[in-house]
Design a protein around this motif. Structure first.
Motif, PDB file in Angstrom:
ATOM      1  N   GLY A  85       9.280  -1.443   6.238  1.00  0.00           N
ATOM      2  CA  GLY A  85       8.422  -2.324   7.025  1.00  0.00           C
ATOM      3  C   GLY A  85       7.493  -1.537   7.947  1.00  0.00           C
ATOM      4  O   GLY A  85       6.335  -1.896   8.151  1.00  0.00           O
ATOM      5  N   THR A  86       8.020  -0.434   8.504  1.00  0.00           N
ATOM      6  CA  THR A  86       7.197   0.427   9.351  1.00  0.00           C
ATOM      7  C   THR A  86       6.052   1.027   8.543  1.00  0.00           C
ATOM      8  O   THR A  86       4.906   1.073   8.996  1.00  0.00           O
ATOM      9  CB  THR A  86       8.068   1.547   9.944  1.00  0.00           C
ATOM     10  OG1 THR A  86       9.090   0.964  10.744  1.00  0.00           O
ATOM     11  CG2 THR A  86       7.241   2.494  10.789  1.00  0.00           C
ATOM     12  N   ALA A  87       6.377   1.504   7.349  1.00  0.00           N
ATOM     13  CA  ALA A  87       5.335   2.099   6.507  1.00  0.00           C
ATOM     14  C   ALA A  87       4.278   1.063   6.131  1.00  0.00           C
ATOM     15  O   ALA A  87       3.072   1.349   6.127  1.00  0.00           O
ATOM     16  CB  ALA A  87       5.958   2.687   5.250  1.00  0.00           C
ATOM     17  N   LEU A  88       4.733  -0.146   5.830  1.00  0.00           N
ATOM     18  CA  LEU A  88       3.806  -1.185   5.378  1.00  0.00           C
ATOM     19  C   LEU A  88       2.858  -1.614   6.505  1.00  0.00           C
ATOM     20  O   LEU A  88       1.637  -1.646   6.322  1.00  0.00           O
ATOM     21  CB  LEU A  88       4.602  -2.393   4.875  1.00  0.00           C
ATOM     22  CG  LEU A  88       3.784  -3.511   4.244  1.00  0.00           C
ATOM     23  CD1 LEU A  88       3.211  -3.053   2.909  1.00  0.00           C
ATOM     24  CD2 LEU A  88       4.636  -4.762   4.040  1.00  0.00           C
ATOM     25  N   ASP A  96      -0.241  -8.741   6.057  1.00  0.00           N
ATOM     26  CA  ASP A  96       0.796  -9.609   5.506  1.00  0.00           C
ATOM     27  C   ASP A  96       1.816  -8.756   4.770  1.00  0.00           C
ATOM     28  O   ASP A  96       1.505  -7.678   4.260  1.00  0.00           O
ATOM     29  CB  ASP A  96       0.187 -10.626   4.537  1.00  0.00           C
ATOM     30  CG  ASP A  96      -0.836 -11.515   5.247  1.00  0.00           C
ATOM     31  OD1 ASP A  96      -0.528 -11.970   6.364  1.00  0.00           O
ATOM     32  OD2 ASP A  96      -1.931 -11.714   4.688  1.00  0.00           O
ATOM     33  N   ALA A  97       3.033  -9.275   4.713  1.00  0.00           N
ATOM     34  CA  ALA A  97       4.088  -8.528   4.033  1.00  0.00           C
ATOM     35  C   ALA A  97       4.824  -9.446   3.087  1.00  0.00           C
ATOM     36  O   ALA A  97       5.001 -10.639   3.370  1.00  0.00           O
ATOM     37  CB  ALA A  97       5.054  -7.953   5.059  1.00  0.00           C
ATOM     38  N   ALA A 102      12.924  -5.961  -1.756  1.00  0.00           N
ATOM     39  CA  ALA A 102      12.549  -5.265  -2.994  1.00  0.00           C
ATOM     40  C   ALA A 102      11.031  -5.239  -3.164  1.00  0.00           C
ATOM     41  O   ALA A 102      10.456  -4.229  -3.597  1.00  0.00           O
ATOM     42  CB  ALA A 102      13.211  -5.955  -4.191  1.00  0.00           C
ATOM     43  N   ALA A 103      10.368  -6.343  -2.799  1.00  0.00           N
ATOM     44  CA  ALA A 103       8.906  -6.391  -2.948  1.00  0.00           C
ATOM     45  C   ALA A 103       8.225  -5.439  -1.973  1.00  0.00           C
ATOM     46  O   ALA A 103       7.237  -4.772  -2.315  1.00  0.00           O
ATOM     47  CB  ALA A 103       8.421  -7.823  -2.731  1.00  0.00           C
ATOM     48  N   VAL A 108       5.219  -0.314  -0.950  1.00  0.00           N
ATOM     49  CA  VAL A 108       5.002   0.972  -0.275  1.00  0.00           C
ATOM     50  C   VAL A 108       5.178   2.131  -1.256  1.00  0.00           C
ATOM     51  O   VAL A 108       4.482   3.151  -1.149  1.00  0.00           O
ATOM     52  CB  VAL A 108       5.926   1.139   0.946  1.00  0.00           C
ATOM     53  CG1 VAL A 108       5.620   0.103   2.007  1.00  0.00           C
ATOM     54  CG2 VAL A 108       7.398   1.106   0.559  1.00  0.00           C
ATOM     55  N   SER A 109       6.096   2.000  -2.222  1.00  0.00           N
ATOM     56  CA  SER A 109       6.290   3.077  -3.198  1.00  0.00           C
ATOM     57  C   SER A 109       5.009   3.327  -3.977  1.00  0.00           C
ATOM     58  O   SER A 109       4.566   4.477  -4.144  1.00  0.00           O
ATOM     59  CB  SER A 109       7.421   2.724  -4.164  1.00  0.00           C
ATOM     60  OG  SER A 109       8.642   2.660  -3.491  1.00  0.00           O
ATOM     61  N   GLU A 110       4.399   2.263  -4.462  1.00  0.00           N
ATOM     62  CA  GLU A 110       3.181   2.389  -5.248  1.00  0.00           C
ATOM     63  C   GLU A 110       2.024   2.906  -4.398  1.00  0.00           C
ATOM     64  O   GLU A 110       1.269   3.797  -4.806  1.00  0.00           O
ATOM     65  CB  GLU A 110       2.822   1.025  -5.852  1.00  0.00           C
ATOM     66  CG  GLU A 110       1.494   1.017  -6.608  1.00  0.00           C
ATOM     67  CD  GLU A 110       1.465   2.041  -7.734  1.00  0.00           C
ATOM     68  OE1 GLU A 110       2.535   2.351  -8.281  1.00  0.00           O
ATOM     69  OE2 GLU A 110       0.356   2.540  -8.040  1.00  0.00           O
ATOM     70  N   ALA A 111       1.893   2.367  -3.175  1.00  0.00           N
ATOM     71  CA  ALA A 111       0.767   2.755  -2.313  1.00  0.00           C
ATOM     72  C   ALA A 111       0.820   4.233  -1.946  1.00  0.00           C
ATOM     73  O   ALA A 111      -0.187   4.940  -2.031  1.00  0.00           O
ATOM     74  CB  ALA A 111       0.775   1.894  -1.044  1.00  0.00           C
TER      75      ALA A 111
END
Length: 516
Positions: A85-88, A96-97, A102-103, A108-111
């Protein structure tokens, strides 16, 4: 003969390769300046040492998310524990999150993989979301049970500095819940707990896995509008680490899904309440999981100042040496630049005005902000700390050099010229000796400022006597704070007295003031 030479050359060229292949890989593990981050950093460091054969350098107590992230991008650290959540919200700036953990992890993994070449490994297994905390009695008196209930009351908020600035912190919270704030102040996260328990503030921010929530019997308010996204903790690593150390990913995956929220609270309590070292707590937990072979002698921090100072005497000696290295290197640089620049500026009023004004502006920048400005240029560690301390030391040296040389009696200079002295002889034999007391007073001031300011270098992983101060604040241990603050103060006094002695020796006997 030629065959022998060829064999010798082949042997010499092969030797470094064999030595390099035999060297264990070096990995730098980072951690933010709070207990949970230090424990997770220790867990990752120890599995990398045990299961990947790595030599691990620990850079803990880093100031916050941005410092750790900049360190990861620059290569100053290879891996640290971050929250999805911090990274996002805080790093990517997403307004928006997604609603599921999992989503968020997938996003964040893809970004980060596509934009920065950074890798999120499998989460540890717990969600450490933000929570708003109140004393139960105060909340009951006002009829508050959820964050929505806060809007009906003008309350005093004490919030961590990072939470005040993050989009998923106070700015977003104000908009989501329309809070009525009687007063809002920024505080160190762990000090806010004590202020809340003492009744100095009404509401504080916390982390769901903080041990102090149960220890201080605080009430977490329900996030009834689901403002906070999921904050799964996971290793956040450079992709080249996984390529450079092939066993690193497998070693870090041993921790995947092994730590639930209750376990994390227990580990945090072991450090903050039972006063055990993060290294020991991590080693014991890995043995519980059957993952660790490392034995760390059980220790608990002493409960008295004298006890803490005694048990940390070897650590304090090492940190003092680091502190002296930081301040000594920065001061030497400031003298080598400031002294010649001051000599030239003393003869050119326009240059003097420009140089003094520039150094004065640098001096007005708050210390922690100046350290932050150095991060994009030098990464984290000793280099940005030395650069910032160097800039802080320039003004006193430059100003005193200019003032000292301009204070030399012009009649003495005329006499020197009259007896045929060249400008260089006038400078070295007349002006500098007479200006020495003022010039050395500037160096002395710069040295004392540097010793005091260097305690902040711990926030960017430079070590020194600021380390126990930052750790002590994190675990709310005043004795641990003093174990860094007292040696730093004594070091500043010792440096001041030492340079005073040098100043006195350098002052011509006839210019010395009796008793000074």
């Amino acid at each position: 003969m030629s065959r022998a030479l060829l064999l010798l050359a082949a042997a010499l060229s092969a030797a470094p390769a064999r030595a390099s292949a035999a060297d264990p890989p070096r990995v730098v593990v980072g951690a933010k300046k709070f207990t949970e981050s230090a424990i997770l950093g220790e867990l990752m460091a120890q599995v990398l040492e045990t299961h990947a054969g790595a030599v691990v350098e620990r850079r803990f107590n880093l100031a916050g998310t941005q410092v750790c992230y900049d360190g990861l991008r620059s290569g100053a650290i290879d891996v640290y524990a971050e929250y999805t959540g911090t990274a996002l919200r805080s790093i990517l700036g997403a307004a928006d999150a997604p609603t599921t953990a999992a989503a968020v992890f997938a996003e964040v993994s893809e970004a980060f993989r596509s934009r920065e070449g950074l890798v999120w490994l499998a989460p540890f297994g717990f969600d450490n979301t933000y929570v708003l905390l109140m004393r139960p009695a105060r909340a009951a008196a006002l009829g508050i049970a959820t964050a929505s209930d806060l809007a009906a009351h003008p309350l005093r908020y004490g919030l961590s500095h990072e939470f005040l600035a993050r989009p998923d912190g106070m700015p977003g919270l104000r908009a989501a819940y329309r809070l009525d704030e009687a007063r809002t102040v920024g505080m160190e996260h762990d000090l806010a707990y004590q202020a809340l328990a003492n009744g100095d503030i009404d509401v504080a921010d916390g982390y769901a896995t903080d041990a102090k929530i149960a220890a201080l019997a605080l009430l977490p308010l329900a996030d009834d509008r689901a403002f906070f996204p999921p904050y799964q903790a996971a290793p956040f690593a450079r992709a080249d680490l996984l390529a450079r150390v092939p066993d690193a990913e497998a070693a870090l995956r041993l921790l995947a899904g092994r730590i639930d929220a209750a376990t994390m609270r227990r580990l945090n309590a072991a450090v903050e309440i039972e006063r055990r070292a993060p290294e020991e707590v991590a080693a014991a937990f890995l043995r519980e999981l059957g993952l660790g072979t490392r034995e760390v002698a059980p220790t608990r921090r002493a409960t008295t100042l004298a006890g803490v100072l005694w048990e940390r005497r070897a650590i304090t000696a090492r940190l003092t040496a680091q502190h002296l290295l930081l301040t000594g290197t920065a001061l030497l640089g400031a003298v080598l630049i400031g002294l010649p620049l001051g000599i030239v500026a003393s003869r050119r009023p326009l240059l003097a005005g420009l140089a003094l004004a520039s150094a004065g502006i640098l001096q007005t920048i708050p210390s922690i902000a100046l350290l932050a400005f150095m991060l994009p240029l030098f990464g984290i560690g000793t280099a940005p700390a030395i650069a910032a301390l160097f800039l802080y030391g320039l003004l006193p040296i430059l100003r005193n050099t200019v003032a000292g040389l301009r204070s030399v009696d012009p009649l003495l200079i005329e006499v020197g010229r009259g007896v045929g002295m060249r400008p260089r002889d006038l400078l070295w034999r007349v002006e500098l000796p007479l200006a020495a007391p003022v010039v050395l007073a500037g160096i002395r001031t710069a040295a004392v400022i540097s010793v005091g300011t260097a305690t902040l270098a711990a926030f960017i992983g430079a070590g020194g006597l600021g380390d126990p101060i930052v750790t002590g604040l994190s675990v709310t241990d005043v004795n641990l704070v003093l174990s860094g603050a007292l040696p730093a103060a004594l070091l500043a006094i010792a440096v001041d007295l030492g340079l005073h002695a040098v100043e006195r020796l350098a002052t011509p006997r006839g210019l010395r003031i009796k008793g000074a």
